[in-house]
Design a protein around this motif. Structure first.
Motif, short mmCIF file in Angstrom:
data_model
loop_
_atom_site.label_atom_id
_atom_site.label_comp_id
_atom_site.label_asym_id
_atom_site.label_seq_id
_atom_site.Cartn_x
_atom_site.Cartn_y
_atom_site.Cartn_z
N GLY A 157 0.77 -1.24 0.00
CA GLY A 157 0.00 0.00 0.00
C GLY A 157 0.80 1.28 0.00
N ASP A 158 0.13 2.36 -0.44
CA ASP A 158 0.72 3.69 -0.60
C ASP A 158 1.92 3.65 -1.53
N ASN A 159 1.79 2.90 -2.61
CA ASN A 159 2.86 2.78 -3.59
C ASN A 159 2.57 3.53 -4.89
N THR A 160 1.49 4.31 -4.90
CA THR A 160 1.18 5.12 -6.07
C THR A 160 1.09 6.61 -5.74
N SER A 161 0.84 6.97 -4.50
CA SER A 161 0.64 8.36 -4.06
C SER A 161 1.01 8.43 -2.58
N PRO A 162 1.24 9.65 -2.05
CA PRO A 162 1.17 10.97 -2.69
C PRO A 162 2.51 11.37 -3.30
N GLY A 163 2.54 12.56 -3.91
CA GLY A 163 3.75 13.11 -4.50
C GLY A 163 3.41 14.09 -5.60
N VAL A 164 4.43 14.75 -6.12
CA VAL A 164 4.22 15.73 -7.18
C VAL A 164 3.70 15.06 -8.43
N LEU A 165 4.40 14.02 -8.89
CA LEU A 165 3.95 13.33 -10.10
C LEU A 165 2.60 12.66 -9.88
N GLU A 168 7.08 -5.81 -12.74
CA GLU A 168 6.00 -6.79 -12.77
C GLU A 168 5.77 -7.45 -11.41
N PRO A 169 5.31 -6.70 -10.43
CA PRO A 169 4.99 -7.30 -9.12
C PRO A 169 3.93 -8.38 -9.28
N ASP A 170 3.86 -9.25 -8.29
CA ASP A 170 2.85 -10.31 -8.31
C ASP A 170 1.55 -9.86 -7.67
N VAL A 171 1.65 -9.20 -6.50
CA VAL A 171 0.45 -8.84 -5.75
C VAL A 171 0.62 -7.48 -5.10
N GLU A 172 -0.50 -6.83 -4.84
CA GLU A 172 -0.52 -5.48 -4.26
C GLU A 172 -1.84 -5.31 -3.52
N THR A 173 -1.81 -4.52 -2.45
CA THR A 173 -3.06 -4.12 -1.80
C THR A 173 -3.11 -2.61 -1.69
N PHE A 174 -4.27 -2.10 -1.28
CA PHE A 174 -4.48 -0.66 -1.21
C PHE A 174 -4.00 -0.08 0.11
N GLY A 175 -3.31 1.06 0.03
CA GLY A 175 -3.11 1.90 1.19
C GLY A 175 -4.14 3.01 1.16
N ASN A 176 -4.17 3.82 2.19
CA ASN A 176 -5.12 4.93 2.21
C ASN A 176 -4.85 5.94 1.10
N HIS A 177 -3.57 6.10 0.69
CA HIS A 177 -3.26 7.10 -0.33
C HIS A 177 -3.55 6.62 -1.76
N GLU A 178 -3.82 5.33 -1.94
CA GLU A 178 -4.23 4.89 -3.27
C GLU A 178 -5.52 5.60 -3.70
N PHE A 179 -6.30 6.06 -2.75
CA PHE A 179 -7.59 6.70 -3.05
C PHE A 179 -7.48 8.22 -3.21
#
Length: 461
Positions: free
Chosen positions: A42-50, A67-78
């Motif tokens: 989780g929190d592997n897509t946001s936050p940040g400038v980009l 090419e990761p195998d699995v991922e879950t959501f953090g609060n910042h994914e939303f």
């Protein structure tokens, strides 16, 4: 032999530093093999400038490269809303697992099911099977205004139910619960819980289950040997550079139009978590001063967790550098606050109750006020505003992020009913303040720790 887990989490604004993003990709590629399961918690897509500019889609450059195998959501994914997240999930190569996030729980509609999100999955590695379940903190709707239309169920019950449905040699939970990982370990049967949400690292056992957490900022990846149950930390800074990912981030940053220099810093301004949560900090002073400058309020207030960690600010400072400090589409607002509520806010800042926090952290950066607090008793000894003792029967104007009024996780005495004025977006305020006043904050004794009768000021590390 047994499979290995390669665990990354909370990389957040790593994408704004192309070399670090490239080295993270290089390390994940180096650790990957037929016996490895690459997993993000989780929190592997946001936050940040980009992330602000790309709605989190800049993470696809990393995901496509490793090419990761699995991922879950953090609060910042939303952070950019459900639609943007569903699109990102559909475009990414890994399987997203989420057992407790619902679009409509009553009807049984899971969030992102149409984009491929599942409560659990089984991954084959080294001739064995690894069952993986994902859970996200149920407080996400409170701490992320873009997630208020999503339902977050009890993560521990959801993990237990999802694990019961798995048939695999090993079981793993991807958890974005922070400090609740220990409770999770005691309530479920799992070989490992790969955690996130809390910026400090861990690798230990609770109730026989291995718990790992890489910390934040994309600095560490944890490798887990499922046969021995041991975890090994790998530093991203020592990894080979994946030039494709580094170049992609540099190109995206160049296209943001945020490369204008707005100030110069001679003495580097530290952004480490130990500094931002350690009491008064130079960067926190800069942010809180900018809010007061923009609004003319009596007090400027910034939650310490809203100032993002990263490399020190040094030399020429660009607009992008300052956007990275508070990379959220949140407005600065003015609240008219009774003295009792403001005092309660500072008392909360001294408390250990925040879900992602460590004991002894201080949670408020201030302007126009001075606070003395006792980190051992988690209490505030004195508060002064404008040089005068805080008066419980007076009303004070406070400039702060609108997020603080939305959430009940931080400063719960400050509520939306206190809002009287709305100003600019946080990062725009910082940029304009820097253009007008430069970037030269100093420690001034705004927050002092009092322990055993001895008063100490903040020291940046």
């Amino acid at each position: 032999m047994a499979p290995r887990l390669v665990h990354y989490s909370d990389v957040e604004n790593v994408y704004d530093t192309p070399e670090r993003a490239g080295r993270l990709a290089g390390l994940l590629r180096e650790l990957d093999a037929d016996d490895a399961v690459l997993a993000g918690s989780g929190d592997n897509t946001s936050p940040g400038v980009l992330a602000l500019v790309e709605d989190g889609a800049q993470a696809l450059d990393l995901f496509d490269a490793v090419e990761p195998d699995v991922e879950t959501f953090g609060n910042h994914e939303f952070d950019h809303g459900p639609s943007a997240l569903r699109e990102l999930v559909a475009d990414s190569p890994q399987t997203w697992v989420s057992a407790n996030v619902w679009r409509d729980r009553e009807s049984g509609s899971r969030f992102g099911a149409d984009a491929g999100v599942v409560p659990a999955t089984v991954v084959e590695a080294d001739g064995a099977t690894v069952g993986v379940v994902g859970v996200t903190t149920a407080r996400t709707g409170s701490i992320n205004p873009e997630a208020t239309d999503i339902e977050f169920g009890d993560p521990i019950a959801a993990a237990r139910d999802a694990l019961a449905d798995l048939d695999a040699d090993y079981s793993v939970v991807l958890s974005h619960l922070g400090r609740r990982d220990e409770e999770l370990a005691r309530e479920v049967e799992a070989d490992a819980i790969l955690g996130g949400h809390v910026p400090t690292e861990r690798c230990d056992r609770v109730a026989g289950t291995l718990l790992t957490r890489p910390g934040d900022g994309g600095s560490v990846v944890v490798e887990v040997d499922l046969e021995t149950g041991n975890g090994t930390r790998h530093r991203v800074a020592d990894a080979p550079l994946h030039e494709g990912v580094a170049d992609a981030m540099a190109d995206r940053l160049a296209e943001t139009g945020l490369n204008d220099v707005v100030g110069t810093v001679a003495d580097p301004i530290d952004r480490a978590e130990t500094t931002l949560f350690g009491g008064e900090s130079r960067l926190g002073n800069f942010v809180a001063d900018a809010y007061r400058w923009e609004t003319g309020a009596d007090v400027g207030l910034q939650n310490s967790g809203g100032v993002r960690t990263g490399d020190a600010l040094s030399g020429e400072i660009t607009a992008a550098d300052l956007v990275s400090v508070t990379p959220f589409e949140e407005r600065v607002v003015v609240a008219e606050v009774p003295g009792t509520a403001l005092r309660d806010a500072f008392e909360w800042a001294a408390s250990p109750g925040l879900g992602f926090a460590e004991r002894g952290w201080w949670h408020a950066q201030v302007s126009g006020a001075t606070v003395a607090w006792d980190p051992e008793r988690h209490s505030v000894e004195s508060v002064r505003v404008g040089g005068e003792p805080l008066a419980d029967d007076r009303t004070y104007s406070v400039a702060l992020s609108d997020y603080v009024l939305h959430t009940d996780d931080e400063f719960p005495s400050l509520r939306e009913a206190h809002r009287v004025e709305t100003a600019g977006v946080q990062y725009d305020v910082l940029v304009e303040y820097a253009r007008e006043n430069g970037v030269a904050p100093e420690l001034e004794g705004r927050v002092t720790a009092v322990t055993g009768g001895t008063e100490t000021g903040a020291t940046e590390r």
